[in-house]
Design an enzyme around this catalytic site. Structure first.
Site, PDB file in Angstrom:
ATOM      1  CG  ASP A 147      -2.003   0.939   1.192  1.00 16.59           C
ATOM      2  OD1 ASP A 147      -1.793   2.037   0.506  1.00 16.59           O
ATOM      3  OD2 ASP A 147      -3.250   0.843   1.937  1.00 16.59           O
ATOM      4  NE  ARG A 149      -4.672   3.098  -0.095  1.00 16.12           N
ATOM      5  CZ  ARG A 149      -5.736   2.338   0.113  1.00 16.12           C
ATOM      6  NH1 ARG A 149      -6.821   2.894  -0.275  1.00 16.12           N
ATOM      7  NH2 ARG A 149      -5.644   1.332   1.009  1.00 16.12           N
TER       8      ARG A 149
END
Length: 466
Positions: A147, A149
């Site tokens: 991930d 983000r």
């Protein structure tokens, strides 16, 4: 809500170190955006070369903790309707929840495609998933993070909108933790659950098992959920649903008819919650003869539903609990020529079923019509296996709850049975959810568009200060 800054003003000043580390924002535009869920005020903010969108209803800055959704950009799910993920469904559910609350914000965060790895890399990861890898291992095989983000721009926008304290609409605890590190207080996180689809179930299971996302029940696996949103959905709408508990090899009772108990206590509590959420519960005569059920709400708080007995030949004994006990109003549906005994309790209404060809089952649609003349809300078809199967095959169910218990009976009373398709490609596949009720696993098959829409609804609390 803060007044509209000039493009060179940047985010509002704050003494917190976390806020001082946030990137600068440029407000590019503001307009009204009419949607299926109402009109949203919409702002475009550019931060570090990426333009994000803030959509809001009401005045979020005027309430203590508005409802907020951080939605990661997903071209395939949001715009192209892909079923490989649940992003499009979550976007619709979030807008609907914010509209229902009357006040709230959806931040559409660009640059988050594929959890931050980008569109091309996401499609390469999809190809690896086609070969058997899950979403985590596919990213790692490409040398990419699980991930990537970054929520700094989201935190900056929330500060600029005077919303340093929010209720986060997300099934991902990582988002709340990231916002907390960036100076946004998250006193409450509300799980955003939409039905799984056959095409995305493995992806969603991976997120739950390897990326800390909430389980479908919103509880740790093995816990009995006290108040799933589905119960509120059934109470608020008028659906026809069915429930059945069966062994892992597909039987609802042993060969001699003994069904006490196929599933465990948590699943039986779930059944009572279903009864409490509906206006009527339907059972076939075979279930009454074999089990002598009460069909009342006892394990949870709630009102007893109308008991509907589907009995074309009037073979239910007069001494059965449902005919003897006045705990709930009872509708006894018998054939046009069936003889019923005298002296039945005042709580029992006898109604005649329409004629049907010899040997043909009673038309489920006709049963529903008779019930609808008496109660307006949801109807639960509780048993037995033949009755539930007939309603499923007739296409009148909005959803079915099928619980599988970890027991093998080997030979007994069958559960779900209907004339299926000749090939697997034509088998019935629908969106679904799974719940862990103790040792049992309940699969909720969402069969109709109406039920899917109801499932996406999220009861929202009144906004603070409203």
């Amino acid at each position: 809500m803060s007044s509209l800054p000039q493009p060179d003003d940047g985010p509002n000043a704050s003494p917190s170190a976390a806020q001082n580390d946030l990137p600068a924002l440029v407000l590019e535009s503001e307009t009204s955006l009419p949607t299926d869920h109402g009109v949203f005020t919409t702002r475009a903010y550019t931060s570090e070369g990426v333009t994000h969108v803030a959509m809001y209803r009401g005045d979020p800055g005027a309430v203590e903790a508005p409802l907020v959704r951080l939605h990661s950009e997903c071209l395939t799910g949001d715009a192209l309707g892909s079923h490989r993920c649940d992003c499009g469904d979550q976007l619709e559910a979030a807008l609907q929840a914010i509209a229902a609350a009357g006040t709230g914000i959806l931040l559409y965060l660009r640059g988050h495609e594929g959890r931050g790895i980008g569109l091309a890399a996401k499609l390469r990861a999809y190809a690896l998933q086609d070969d058997g890898l899950d979403t985590v291992d596919a990213n790692r095989a490409l040398g990419l993070p699980d991930d990537a983000r970054d929520y700094r721009a989201a935190a900056a926008i929330l500060h600029e909108l005077d919303c340093p304290r929010i209720r986060l609409l997300s099934s991902n605890p990582t988002k709340a933790e990231a916002l907390a590190r960036l100076g946004i207080e998250v006193p409450e996180r509300l799980a955003l659950q939409v039905p799984d689809r056959p095409e995305n179930v493995r992806y969603l299971q991976t997120k739950r098992s390897r990326m800390r996302h909430d389980s479908l029940s919103g509880q740790p696996v093995g816990d009995d959920p006290e108040d799933l949103p589905l119960y509120a959905a059934l109470a608020a709408h008028s659906e026809v649903v069915a429930q059945l508990a069966q062994s892992a090899d597909g039987f609802i009772a042993a060969r001699g008819g003994d069904a006490e108990f196929v599933s465990g206590e948590a699943d039986r509590t779930h059944l009572h919650r279903l009864r409490a959420a509906v206006d009527a519960v339907v059972v076939g005569a075979g279930t009454v003869v074999a089990d002598d059920p009460q069909l009342t709400v006892r394990a949870v708080a709630g009102t007893n539903p109308l008991r509907v007995l589907l009995d074309p030949h009037a073979r239910i004994p007069a001494g059965s609990a449902v005919l003897r006990s006045p705990d709930a109003p009872t509708l006894w549906l018998v054939g046009p020529d069936a003889e019923v005994p005298a002296g039945i309790g005042d709580h029992v209404e006898i109604a005649r079923l329409p004629h049907s060809a010899d040997g043909e089952p009673v038309d489920p649609a006709a049963v529903i019509a008779l019930v609808r003349e008496r109660v307006p809300g949801s109807i639960l078809v509780e048993g037995g296996g033949r009755t539930v199967s007939d309603f499923l095959a007739a296409g009148v169910l909005d959803r079915i709850f099928l619980t599988s218990a970890p027991v093998l009976i080997g030979d007994g009373v069958p559960g779900i049975r209907f004339r299926g398709s000749p090939v697997m490609a034509q088998a019935m596949r629908t969106p679904f959810r799974r719940y862990a009720f103790g040792e049992d696993v309940c699969t909720e098959f969402v069969l109709s568009d109406a039920a899917q829409a109801h499932s996406a609804e999220r009861p929202a609390r009144p906004a603070d200060g409203a």
